[in-house]
Structures are given as C-alpha cells and as structure tokens.
Design a protein around this motif. Structure first.
Motif, PDB file in Angstrom:
ATOM      1  N   THR A   1      -5.160   5.557   1.624  1.00  0.00           N
ATOM      2  CA  THR A   1      -3.955   5.351   0.827  1.00  0.00           C
ATOM      3  C   THR A   1      -4.161   5.963  -0.557  1.00  0.00           C
ATOM      4  O   THR A   1      -5.276   6.329  -0.929  1.00  0.00           O
ATOM      5  CB  THR A   1      -3.647   3.846   0.688  1.00  0.00           C
ATOM      6  OG1 THR A   1      -4.728   3.228  -0.016  1.00  0.00           O
ATOM      7  CG2 THR A   1      -3.452   3.188   2.044  1.00  0.00           C
ATOM      8  N   LYS A   2      -3.081   6.064  -1.329  1.00  0.00           N
ATOM      9  CA  LYS A   2      -3.174   6.618  -2.688  1.00  0.00           C
ATOM     10  C   LYS A   2      -4.126   5.794  -3.553  1.00  0.00           C
ATOM     11  O   LYS A   2      -4.908   6.335  -4.315  1.00  0.00           O
ATOM     12  CB  LYS A   2      -1.790   6.638  -3.353  1.00  0.00           C
ATOM     13  CG  LYS A   2      -0.837   7.624  -2.746  1.00  0.00           C
ATOM     14  CD  LYS A   2      -1.076   8.991  -3.294  1.00  0.00           C
ATOM     15  CE  LYS A   2       0.026   9.918  -2.809  1.00  0.00           C
ATOM     16  NZ  LYS A   2      -0.337  11.294  -2.955  1.00  0.00           N
ATOM     17  N   LYS A   3      -4.065   4.464  -3.426  1.00  0.00           N
ATOM     18  CA  LYS A   3      -4.931   3.597  -4.220  1.00  0.00           C
ATOM     19  C   LYS A   3      -6.398   3.819  -3.842  1.00  0.00           C
ATOM     20  O   LYS A   3      -7.265   3.920  -4.716  1.00  0.00           O
ATOM     21  CB  LYS A   3      -4.554   2.134  -4.027  1.00  0.00           C
ATOM     22  CG  LYS A   3      -5.399   1.189  -4.876  1.00  0.00           C
ATOM     23  CD  LYS A   3      -5.124  -0.253  -4.540  1.00  0.00           C
ATOM     24  CE  LYS A   3      -5.929  -1.221  -5.354  1.00  0.00           C
ATOM     25  NZ  LYS A   3      -7.305  -0.916  -5.548  1.00  0.00           N
ATOM     26  N   GLU A   4      -6.674   3.881  -2.555  1.00  0.00           N
ATOM     27  CA  GLU A   4      -8.059   4.117  -2.110  1.00  0.00           C
ATOM     28  C   GLU A   4      -8.551   5.476  -2.582  1.00  0.00           C
ATOM     29  O   GLU A   4      -9.708   5.619  -3.000  1.00  0.00           O
ATOM     30  CB  GLU A   4      -8.151   4.017  -0.586  1.00  0.00           C
ATOM     31  CG  GLU A   4      -7.953   2.626  -0.050  1.00  0.00           C
ATOM     32  CD  GLU A   4      -7.810   2.580   1.457  1.00  0.00           C
ATOM     33  OE1 GLU A   4      -8.075   1.510   2.029  1.00  0.00           O
ATOM     34  OE2 GLU A   4      -7.419   3.592   2.064  1.00  0.00           O
ATOM     35  N   LEU A   5      -7.687   6.477  -2.535  1.00  0.00           N
ATOM     36  CA  LEU A   5      -8.065   7.809  -2.986  1.00  0.00           C
ATOM     37  C   LEU A   5      -8.334   7.819  -4.492  1.00  0.00           C
ATOM     38  O   LEU A   5      -9.305   8.442  -4.947  1.00  0.00           O
ATOM     39  CB  LEU A   5      -6.971   8.812  -2.628  1.00  0.00           C
ATOM     40  CG  LEU A   5      -7.345  10.277  -2.659  1.00  0.00           C
ATOM     41  CD1 LEU A   5      -8.473  10.574  -1.683  1.00  0.00           C
ATOM     42  CD2 LEU A   5      -6.153  11.136  -2.347  1.00  0.00           C
ATOM     43  N   ASN A   6      -7.512   7.133  -5.252  1.00  0.00           N
ATOM     44  CA  ASN A   6      -7.742   7.050  -6.700  1.00  0.00           C
ATOM     45  C   ASN A   6      -9.029   6.294  -7.017  1.00  0.00           C
ATOM     46  O   ASN A   6      -9.764   6.678  -7.933  1.00  0.00           O
ATOM     47  CB  ASN A   6      -6.551   6.380  -7.391  1.00  0.00           C
ATOM     48  CG  ASN A   6      -5.343   7.287  -7.440  1.00  0.00           C
ATOM     49  OD1 ASN A   6      -5.465   8.506  -7.387  1.00  0.00           O
ATOM     50  ND2 ASN A   6      -4.175   6.685  -7.514  1.00  0.00           N
ATOM     51  N   ASP A   7      -9.326   5.232  -6.274  1.00  0.00           N
ATOM     52  CA  ASP A   7     -10.581   4.510  -6.458  1.00  0.00           C
ATOM     53  C   ASP A   7     -11.782   5.397  -6.147  1.00  0.00           C
ATOM     54  O   ASP A   7     -12.796   5.361  -6.847  1.00  0.00           O
ATOM     55  CB  ASP A   7     -10.625   3.258  -5.582  1.00  0.00           C
ATOM     56  CG  ASP A   7      -9.648   2.188  -6.029  1.00  0.00           C
ATOM     57  OD1 ASP A   7      -9.146   2.282  -7.183  1.00  0.00           O
ATOM     58  OD2 ASP A   7      -9.380   1.262  -5.241  1.00  0.00           O
ATOM     59  N   LEU A   8     -11.661   6.203  -5.105  1.00  0.00           N
ATOM     60  CA  LEU A   8     -12.736   7.127  -4.740  1.00  0.00           C
ATOM     61  C   LEU A   8     -12.954   8.165  -5.834  1.00  0.00           C
ATOM     62  O   LEU A   8     -14.099   8.434  -6.238  1.00  0.00           O
ATOM     63  CB  LEU A   8     -12.403   7.814  -3.411  1.00  0.00           C
ATOM     64  CG  LEU A   8     -13.386   8.847  -2.894  1.00  0.00           C
ATOM     65  CD1 LEU A   8     -14.717   8.193  -2.546  1.00  0.00           C
ATOM     66  CD2 LEU A   8     -12.809   9.556  -1.684  1.00  0.00           C
ATOM     67  N   LYS A   9     -11.862   8.729  -6.348  1.00  0.00           N
ATOM     68  CA  LYS A   9     -11.958   9.703  -7.444  1.00  0.00           C
ATOM     69  C   LYS A   9     -12.616   9.074  -8.672  1.00  0.00           C
ATOM     70  O   LYS A   9     -13.478   9.695  -9.305  1.00  0.00           O
ATOM     71  CB  LYS A   9     -10.569  10.221  -7.835  1.00  0.00           C
ATOM     72  CG  LYS A   9      -9.930  11.146  -6.851  1.00  0.00           C
ATOM     73  CD  LYS A   9      -8.543  11.523  -7.365  1.00  0.00           C
ATOM     74  CE  LYS A   9      -7.758  12.327  -6.384  1.00  0.00           C
ATOM     75  NZ  LYS A   9      -6.406  12.643  -6.876  1.00  0.00           N
ATOM     76  N   PHE A  10     -12.213   7.864  -9.005  1.00  0.00           N
ATOM     77  CA  PHE A  10     -12.766   7.175 -10.165  1.00  0.00           C
ATOM     78  C   PHE A  10     -14.270   6.956 -10.003  1.00  0.00           C
ATOM     79  O   PHE A  10     -15.050   7.213 -10.930  1.00  0.00           O
ATOM     80  CB  PHE A  10     -12.048   5.841 -10.366  1.00  0.00           C
ATOM     81  CG  PHE A  10     -12.597   5.036 -11.498  1.00  0.00           C
ATOM     82  CD1 PHE A  10     -12.324   5.391 -12.814  1.00  0.00           C
ATOM     83  CD2 PHE A  10     -13.387   3.927 -11.254  1.00  0.00           C
ATOM     84  CE1 PHE A  10     -12.831   4.654 -13.864  1.00  0.00           C
ATOM     85  CE2 PHE A  10     -13.898   3.185 -12.296  1.00  0.00           C
ATOM     86  CZ  PHE A  10     -13.628   3.542 -13.601  1.00  0.00           C
ATOM     87  N   SER A  11     -14.688   6.510  -8.828  1.00  0.00           N
ATOM     88  CA  SER A  11     -16.101   6.244  -8.590  1.00  0.00           C
ATOM     89  C   SER A  11     -16.933   7.527  -8.647  1.00  0.00           C
ATOM     90  O   SER A  11     -18.001   7.556  -9.271  1.00  0.00           O
ATOM     91  CB  SER A  11     -16.282   5.560  -7.235  1.00  0.00           C
ATOM     92  OG  SER A  11     -17.635   5.345  -6.971  1.00  0.00           O
ATOM     93  N   LEU A  12     -16.447   8.586  -8.020  1.00  0.00           N
ATOM     94  CA  LEU A  12     -17.186   9.854  -8.036  1.00  0.00           C
ATOM     95  C   LEU A  12     -17.237  10.434  -9.445  1.00  0.00           C
ATOM     96  O   LEU A  12     -18.274  10.967  -9.870  1.00  0.00           O
ATOM     97  CB  LEU A  12     -16.552  10.846  -7.066  1.00  0.00           C
ATOM     98  CG  LEU A  12     -16.735  10.536  -5.581  1.00  0.00           C
ATOM     99  CD1 LEU A  12     -15.892  11.471  -4.728  1.00  0.00           C
ATOM    100  CD2 LEU A  12     -18.188  10.623  -5.181  1.00  0.00           C
TER     101      LEU A  12
END
Length: 159
Positions: free
Chosen positions: A135-146
């Motif tokens: 989802t968009k939220k999961e993708l944004n969380d992944l971007k933030f973590s990386l």
C-alpha cells in the motif's frame, strides 16, 4: 522497523484463483462461440484477449509477499510468490553499512525496488524486489526506513 504483507495472503489466493477462473471461462466461451454458436463472428476473439491480458497483468506485477526487517545491524528483505512454482523466492540479508542507495521504479501496473549495496571488491550489487502489492503507507514507511539507514551511513563516513 518491520514491514510485511503476509496478512493478505488469503486475498492474493482469492485473486489468483479468480484470474485463473476468468481465463478458463474465457477460453471455453471462445471455443463455444467459435465452433457452436457463432453469433459474434470475429469479435469472439475478445473472449481470449481480455482474460489473457488480465492474467498477464497479474503475473507481471510480480511477487505478492514482501517482508522487510531493519531491526538490529542487518537488513533482511524477502520477496516471494504465493505459488512457489511460479517464481523463485528472493531472500537477502546484509549489514546496514553496505547499503549505498535505493530507487523505486513506478510504472503503470508495477513497482520495483532497486537496492544498491557495496561488495568486497569495491563494486556495487543491485538487488531487485517487487513491491507492487504494498500500500502507499507501507511504501512510504519503507522509503523512510531506507532513507534513515542511508543517512546514518553517510554520517558514519564523515566521522
């Protein structure tokens, strides 16, 4: 941070079953229309074209299950298909300090994550993962973590 979409395996099984059923019904409808009824003429090819297109879209979107774990000193990324015979699962684990950069390629029906890591011989290795089903939220969380890991790596290099 941990991120996964394993809780949607049932939904993906349902969708894949539905796509396969649509394809089979389309092929049967095509042959029935072509050889028994012949009402539509050459338009009966749509019974093959549309289900084949849906099947190809589902297949080319990539692996459905994505797992990411950045807790500790290593990054762990798993990417697998709900049907193990379709694709080989990808499992990578590497230290955080080896992460150089990442890029998310977003095309109409698919999203890919490209991670560049450093190797022993001063080369970089590019790892590829399918993130189309996040989802968009999961993708944004992944971007933030990386991004956070890359920022920490750059600060460590300056010190």
């Amino acid at each position: 941070m941990r991120l996964n979409n394993r809780n949607r395996v049932g939904l993906y099984h349902f969708l894949s079953t539905l796509v396969i059923m649509i394809f089979v019904v389309g092929v049967l409808a095509f042959f029935l229309e072509r050889y028994m009824y012949n009402y539509l003429g050459s338009s009966s090819a749509l019974f093959l074209i549309i289900p084949t297109f849906i099947l190809l879209v589902f297949y080319f979107r990539g692996r459905q299950i994505f797992e990411y774990d950045s807790d500790g000193e290593a990054l762990m990324v798993k990417n697998r298909n709900i049907f193990p015979f379709l694709d080989k699962a990808t499992t990578d684990e590497f230290p955080k300090y080896k992460l150089l950069k990442y890029e998310i390629l977003d095309i109409l029906i698919l999203r890919r994550l490209y991670i560049s890591i450093s190797s022993k011989k001063n080369n970089s290795i590019i790892l590829k993962y399918d993130v189309s089903y996040l989802t968009k939220k999961e993708l944004n969380d992944l971007k933030f973590s990386l991004s956070k890991v890359i920022k920490a790596n750059k600060e460590r290099e300056k010190s």
